[in-house]
Write an enzyme that holds these catalytic residues in place. Structure first.
Site, PDB file in Angstrom:
ATOM      1  N   THR A  66       4.742   8.294  -7.743  1.00  0.00           N
ATOM      2  CA  THR A  66       3.951   8.840  -6.644  1.00  0.00           C
ATOM      3  C   THR A  66       3.722  10.338  -6.817  1.00  0.00           C
ATOM      4  O   THR A  66       4.541  11.035  -7.428  1.00  0.00           O
ATOM      5  CB  THR A  66       4.695   8.590  -5.310  1.00  0.00           C
ATOM      6  OG1 THR A  66       4.109   9.403  -4.295  1.00  0.00           O
ATOM      7  CG2 THR A  66       6.170   8.937  -5.387  1.00  0.00           C
ATOM      8  N   ASP A  67       2.646  10.841  -6.222  1.00  0.00           N
ATOM      9  CA  ASP A  67       2.395  12.287  -6.268  1.00  0.00           C
ATOM     10  C   ASP A  67       3.432  13.076  -5.462  1.00  0.00           C
ATOM     11  O   ASP A  67       3.572  14.287  -5.624  1.00  0.00           O
ATOM     12  CB  ASP A  67       0.966  12.621  -5.790  1.00  0.00           C
ATOM     13  CG  ASP A  67       0.674  12.195  -4.352  1.00  0.00           C
ATOM     14  OD1 ASP A  67       1.557  11.583  -3.703  1.00  0.00           O
ATOM     15  OD2 ASP A  67      -0.445  12.482  -3.875  1.00  0.00           O
ATOM     16  N   GLU A  68       4.172  12.351  -4.597  1.00  0.00           N
ATOM     17  CA  GLU A  68       5.146  13.067  -3.761  1.00  0.00           C
ATOM     18  C   GLU A  68       6.276  13.694  -4.577  1.00  0.00           C
ATOM     19  O   GLU A  68       6.977  14.570  -4.072  1.00  0.00           O
ATOM     20  CB  GLU A  68       5.755  12.116  -2.720  1.00  0.00           C
ATOM     21  CG  GLU A  68       4.724  11.586  -1.757  1.00  0.00           C
ATOM     22  CD  GLU A  68       5.309  11.176  -0.409  1.00  0.00           C
ATOM     23  OE1 GLU A  68       4.677  10.361   0.240  1.00  0.00           O
ATOM     24  OE2 GLU A  68       6.356  11.671  -0.015  1.00  0.00           O
TER      25      GLU A  68
ATOM     26  N   TYR B  57      12.994   9.914   0.081  1.00  0.00           N
ATOM     27  CA  TYR B  57      12.115   8.973  -0.651  1.00  0.00           C
ATOM     28  C   TYR B  57      11.618   9.612  -1.948  1.00  0.00           C
ATOM     29  O   TYR B  57      11.777   9.032  -3.035  1.00  0.00           O
ATOM     30  CB  TYR B  57      10.911   8.577   0.235  1.00  0.00           C
ATOM     31  CG  TYR B  57       9.768   7.977  -0.577  1.00  0.00           C
ATOM     32  CD1 TYR B  57       9.899   6.728  -1.181  1.00  0.00           C
ATOM     33  CD2 TYR B  57       8.556   8.660  -0.754  1.00  0.00           C
ATOM     34  CE1 TYR B  57       8.866   6.175  -1.936  1.00  0.00           C
ATOM     35  CE2 TYR B  57       7.517   8.116  -1.510  1.00  0.00           C
ATOM     36  CZ  TYR B  57       7.684   6.879  -2.095  1.00  0.00           C
ATOM     37  OH  TYR B  57       6.670   6.345  -2.850  1.00  0.00           O
TER      38      TYR B  57
ATOM     39  N   LYS C   3      12.280   8.678  -5.970  1.00  0.00           N
ATOM     40  CA  LYS C   3      11.215   8.365  -6.942  1.00  0.00           C
ATOM     41  C   LYS C   3      11.269   9.352  -8.117  1.00  0.00           C
ATOM     42  O   LYS C   3      11.074   8.961  -9.274  1.00  0.00           O
ATOM     43  CB  LYS C   3       9.836   8.411  -6.273  1.00  0.00           C
ATOM     44  CG  LYS C   3       9.585   7.335  -5.225  1.00  0.00           C
ATOM     45  CD  LYS C   3       9.574   5.903  -5.762  1.00  0.00           C
ATOM     46  CE  LYS C   3       8.377   5.577  -6.610  1.00  0.00           C
ATOM     47  NZ  LYS C   3       8.348   4.134  -6.984  1.00  0.00           N
TER      48      LYS C   3
HETATM   49  P1  NAD Z   1       5.588  -1.609  -0.041  1.00  0.00           P
HETATM   50  O1  NAD Z   1       6.692  -1.043   0.762  1.00  0.00           O
HETATM   51  O2  NAD Z   1       4.389  -2.168   0.641  1.00  0.00           O
HETATM   52  O3  NAD Z   1       6.143  -2.786  -0.982  1.00  0.00           O
HETATM   53  C1  NAD Z   1       7.355  -2.695  -1.668  1.00  0.00           C
HETATM   54  C2  NAD Z   1       7.726  -4.103  -2.134  1.00  0.00           C
HETATM   55  O4  NAD Z   1       8.948  -4.010  -2.877  1.00  0.00           O
HETATM   56  C3  NAD Z   1       7.961  -5.107  -1.008  1.00  0.00           C
HETATM   57  O5  NAD Z   1       7.332  -6.326  -1.302  1.00  0.00           O
HETATM   58  C4  NAD Z   1       9.492  -5.283  -0.991  1.00  0.00           C
HETATM   59  O6  NAD Z   1       9.897  -6.567  -0.550  1.00  0.00           O
HETATM   60  C5  NAD Z   1       9.827  -5.050  -2.454  1.00  0.00           C
HETATM   61  N1  NAD Z   1      11.209  -4.578  -2.635  1.00  0.00           N
HETATM   62  C6  NAD Z   1      11.834  -3.574  -1.983  1.00  0.00           C
HETATM   63  N2  NAD Z   1      13.097  -3.446  -2.434  1.00  0.00           N
HETATM   64  C7  NAD Z   1      13.265  -4.380  -3.409  1.00  0.00           C
HETATM   65  C8  NAD Z   1      14.332  -4.721  -4.264  1.00  0.00           C
HETATM   66  N3  NAD Z   1      15.508  -4.073  -4.213  1.00  0.00           N
HETATM   67  N4  NAD Z   1      14.161  -5.723  -5.154  1.00  0.00           N
HETATM   68  C9  NAD Z   1      12.983  -6.404  -5.222  1.00  0.00           C
HETATM   69  N5  NAD Z   1      11.942  -6.111  -4.423  1.00  0.00           N
HETATM   70  C10 NAD Z   1      12.075  -5.115  -3.535  1.00  0.00           C
HETATM   71  O7  NAD Z   1       5.195  -0.473  -1.068  1.00  0.00           O
HETATM   72  P2  NAD Z   1       3.762  -0.077  -1.662  1.00  0.00           P
HETATM   73  O8  NAD Z   1       3.098   0.844  -0.725  1.00  0.00           O
HETATM   74  O9  NAD Z   1       3.094  -1.299  -2.101  1.00  0.00           O
HETATM   75  O10 NAD Z   1       4.226   0.786  -2.923  1.00  0.00           O
HETATM   76  C11 NAD Z   1       4.473   0.155  -4.183  1.00  0.00           C
HETATM   77  C12 NAD Z   1       4.919   1.200  -5.177  1.00  0.00           C
HETATM   78  O11 NAD Z   1       3.910   2.197  -5.312  1.00  0.00           O
HETATM   79  C13 NAD Z   1       6.180   1.944  -4.744  1.00  0.00           C
HETATM   80  O12 NAD Z   1       6.971   2.133  -5.896  1.00  0.00           O
HETATM   81  C14 NAD Z   1       5.674   3.279  -4.222  1.00  0.00           C
HETATM   82  O13 NAD Z   1       6.625   4.283  -4.435  1.00  0.00           O
HETATM   83  C15 NAD Z   1       4.442   3.490  -5.071  1.00  0.00           C
HETATM   84  N6  NAD Z   1       3.352   4.273  -4.470  1.00  0.00           N
HETATM   85  C16 NAD Z   1       2.876   3.960  -3.212  1.00  0.00           C
HETATM   86  C17 NAD Z   1       1.793   4.667  -2.701  1.00  0.00           C
HETATM   87  C18 NAD Z   1       1.218   4.359  -1.346  1.00  0.00           C
HETATM   88  O14 NAD Z   1       0.378   5.111  -0.859  1.00  0.00           O
HETATM   89  N7  NAD Z   1       1.603   3.275  -0.692  1.00  0.00           N
HETATM   90  C19 NAD Z   1       1.216   5.710  -3.445  1.00  0.00           C
HETATM   91  C20 NAD Z   1       1.743   6.005  -4.712  1.00  0.00           C
HETATM   92  C21 NAD Z   1       2.802   5.271  -5.202  1.00  0.00           C
HETATM   93  O1  DAU Z   2       1.396  10.255  -1.616  1.00  0.00           O
HETATM   94  C1  DAU Z   2       1.815   8.963  -1.950  1.00  0.00           C
HETATM   95  C2  DAU Z   2       2.746   8.445  -0.881  1.00  0.00           C
HETATM   96  O2  DAU Z   2       1.939   8.159   0.259  1.00  0.00           O
HETATM   97  C3  DAU Z   2       3.530   7.203  -1.309  1.00  0.00           C
HETATM   98  O3  DAU Z   2       4.384   7.554  -2.362  1.00  0.00           O
HETATM   99  C4  DAU Z   2       4.348   6.648  -0.142  1.00  0.00           C
HETATM  100  O4  DAU Z   2       4.966   5.436  -0.520  1.00  0.00           O
HETATM  101  C5  DAU Z   2       3.404   6.377   1.018  1.00  0.00           C
HETATM  102  O5  DAU Z   2       4.157   5.952   2.140  1.00  0.00           O
HETATM  103  C6  DAU Z   2       2.611   7.640   1.378  1.00  0.00           C
HETATM  104  O6  DAU Z   2       3.486   8.656   1.948  1.00  0.00           O
HETATM  105  P1  DAU Z   2       3.016   9.541   3.206  1.00  0.00           P
HETATM  106  O7  DAU Z   2       4.214  10.016   3.904  1.00  0.00           O
HETATM  107  O8  DAU Z   2       1.995  10.530   2.803  1.00  0.00           O
HETATM  108  O9  DAU Z   2       2.245   8.392   4.059  1.00  0.00           O
HETATM  109  P2  DAU Z   2       2.251   8.025   5.618  1.00  0.00           P
HETATM  110  O10 DAU Z   2       1.191   6.993   5.812  1.00  0.00           O
HETATM  111  O11 DAU Z   2       3.603   7.742   6.137  1.00  0.00           O
HETATM  112  O12 DAU Z   2       1.750   9.375   6.281  1.00  0.00           O
HETATM  113  C7  DAU Z   2       0.510   9.954   5.943  1.00  0.00           C
HETATM  114  C8  DAU Z   2       0.388  11.249   6.733  1.00  0.00           C
HETATM  115  O13 DAU Z   2       0.237  10.935   8.117  1.00  0.00           O
HETATM  116  C9  DAU Z   2       1.593  12.147   6.633  1.00  0.00           C
HETATM  117  O14 DAU Z   2       1.173  13.506   6.643  1.00  0.00           O
HETATM  118  C10 DAU Z   2       2.387  11.851   7.896  1.00  0.00           C
HETATM  119  C11 DAU Z   2       1.300  11.524   8.907  1.00  0.00           C
HETATM  120  N1  DAU Z   2       1.644  10.544   9.948  1.00  0.00           N
HETATM  121  C12 DAU Z   2       2.202   9.357   9.575  1.00  0.00           C
HETATM  122  C13 DAU Z   2       2.547   8.415  10.506  1.00  0.00           C
HETATM  123  C14 DAU Z   2       3.180   7.120  10.093  1.00  0.00           C
HETATM  124  C15 DAU Z   2       1.388  10.820  11.289  1.00  0.00           C
HETATM  125  O15 DAU Z   2       0.840  11.895  11.619  1.00  0.00           O
HETATM  126  N2  DAU Z   2       1.709   9.885  12.218  1.00  0.00           N
HETATM  127  C16 DAU Z   2       2.306   8.701  11.889  1.00  0.00           C
HETATM  128  O16 DAU Z   2       2.605   7.896  12.814  1.00  0.00           O
END
Ligand code: NAD
Ligand code: DAU
Length: 358
Positions: free
Chosen positions: A136-138, A162, A166
């Site tokens: 992730t970019d985080e 988190y 990562k």
């Molecule tokens: P998500 O939370 O929707 O899904 C995670 C999945 O992993 C779920 O199906 C969960 O059951 C499974 N899981 C969790 N712990 C596990 C374990 N110990 N063993 C097996 N399975 C397990 O997450 P997402 O948003 O789909 O993100 C997927 C990946 O992409 C993550 O690694 C996250 O860090 C990365 N990522 C997410 C975003 C985003 O914006 N959502 C952006 C960049 C990177």
């Molecule tokens: O940048 C990539 C990341 O993006 C991934 O690695 C993470 O898995 C994914 O959860 C996401 O992280 P963020 O913290 O950026 O996403 P989130 O949707 O939780 O929040 C987006 C922005 O909105 C953040 O600045 C927090 C804000 N927010 C979030 C929630 C849930 C609010 O203002 N109100 C809210 O209720």
């Protein structure tokens, strides 16, 4: 025929990836989906592919080395695409331990078993094998200067439990690349949105709340910036990296689509008003005064913004979906899949929501 071991394939991005891969490669690939079905894993996300003969679901925790080894013993795994993670920042602030277990220890288990099965001798791995660490970019921290971007060589500076987990996993993968010449890529993507995203994340949470006439909680001043990417563009990039990414490289994935959170909330309300039928009862809820500023997230990163030049130049990847188009597709999907949302927002979700927002 290549065999993909996809971890976390029942989650948001993983399920989009599996669907994309079968749409593209149909019967020319095998996919094994290993997911422990935590609160974020949902087999309903995969209804369209459950019956395929070239798809197998295995409910297992990636930390369970014996079980992962068994999967390798009975399958000739070519690629591991590691999506499995605890992914929500707010949950990591409340309970960091499980983030370290899954995101760090789980990745270590996968690395060790892939190494055990793929390594031929000291510096040699079987040809055609690859490990994709979906990061992730985080991990880069927060950008304060509005002209600055995250590059692949930006130093890691994670701020939340988190992102620290990562970043730790990234460093482990990097250490395997450096030490053993382990065949891997690390991808670092910006914020995804699209179908099947769990409504703890900003966009689906806002859509769901607006439709129910509930407040849209905005942390702090609402001016934090995220760089939004439609999930289909992300999974397409991962496929390109599997096929053509140079071994050992990191690839940033993002689309120069920066928006303040408050702007996103307004766009969601406007799009809902545009898309809902006049007769739809839910339309009467959709008002700007649903927006409610609440206490800020602890350690809230101010701005994320990816420079995607490397993946554009090397792999000719670019985001195909504009935010205007992507948010419409997303909202239409949530409107059509109301039952999906209803099912996952009952039970445990209600307890989470209550604790987080009241
Ligand atoms: P998500 O939370 O929707 O899904 C995670 C999945 O992993 C779920 O199906 C969960 O059951 C499974 N899981 C969790 N712990 C596990 C374990 N110990 N063993 C097996 N399975 C397990 O997450 P997402 O948003 O789909 O993100 C997927 C990946 O992409 C993550 O690694 C996250 O860090 C990365 N990522 C997410 C975003 C985003 O914006 N959502 C952006 C960049 C990177
Ligand atoms: O940048 C990539 C990341 O993006 C991934 O690695 C993470 O898995 C994914 O959860 C996401 O992280 P963020 O913290 O950026 O996403 P989130 O949707 O939780 O929040 C987006 C922005 O909105 C953040 O600045 C927090 C804000 N927010 C979030 C929630 C849930 C609010 O203002 N109100 C809210 O209720």
């Amino acid at each position: 025929m290549k065999t993909y071991l996809v971890t976390g394939g029942a989650g948001f991005i993983g399920s989009n990836f599996i669907q994309y891969m079968f749409e593209k490669y149909d019967n020319d690939i095998n996919i094994i989906n290993v997911d422990d079905l935590t609160y974020a894993g949902n087999l309903d996300n995969l209804n369209s592919i459950n019956d395929r003969e070239n798809y197998k679901f295995i409910k297992k925790n990636i930390c369970n080395a014996n079980k992962i080894r068994k999967i390798f013993l009975s399958n000739n795994v070519d690629y591991i695409v590691n999506f499995a993670a605890e992914s929500h920042v707010d949950r990591s602030i409340r309970n960091p331990e499980v983030f370290i277990r899954t995101n760090v220890m789980g990745t270590l288990v996968l690395l060790n078993i892939a190494k055990e099965f793929w390594q031929q001798d000291d510096d040699n791995f079987k040809k055609g094998k690859k490990f994709i660490q979906v990061s992730t970019d985080e991990v880069y921290g927060s950008l304060e200067d509005k002209h600055d971007y995250f590059y692949e060589n930006t130093p890691l500076d994670p701020h939340s439990p988190y992102s620290a987990s990562k970043a730790s996993a990234d460093l482990l993968v990097k250490s395997y690349i450096n030490t053993y010449k382990f065949p891997a890529n690390i991808t670092r993507c910006s914020n995804n949105y699209g179908p099947y995203q769990f409504p703890e994340k900003l966009i689906p949470l806002m859509i769901n709340n607006a439709l129910e006439g509930k407040k849209l909680p905005i942390y702090g001043d609402g001016k934090n910036i995220r760089d939004w990417l439609y999930v289909k563009d992300h999974v397409k990039a991962i496929d390109m990296i599997i096929n053509n990414g140079r071994l050992g490289e990191v690839y940033n994935i993002g689309g120069h689509n920066e928006k303040e959170n408050i702007e996103v909330a307004h766009i969601i309300l406007d799009t809902l008003l545009e898309l809902l039928d006049k007769e739809d009862n839910r339309k009467k809820h959709i008002k700007k005064n649903l927006i409610a500023y609440i206490k800020d997230r602890k350690g809230h990163d101010r701005r994320y913004a990816i420079c995607p030049n490397k993946i554009k130049k090397e792999l000719n990847w670019y985001p195909e979906t504009s935010f205007e188009e992507g948010i419409k597709l997303t909202i239409k999907w949530y409107l059509k899949n109301n039952q999906w949302m209803k099912k996952i927002t009952s039970g445990d979700y209600l307890n989470y929501y209550e604790e987080m927002y009241h």
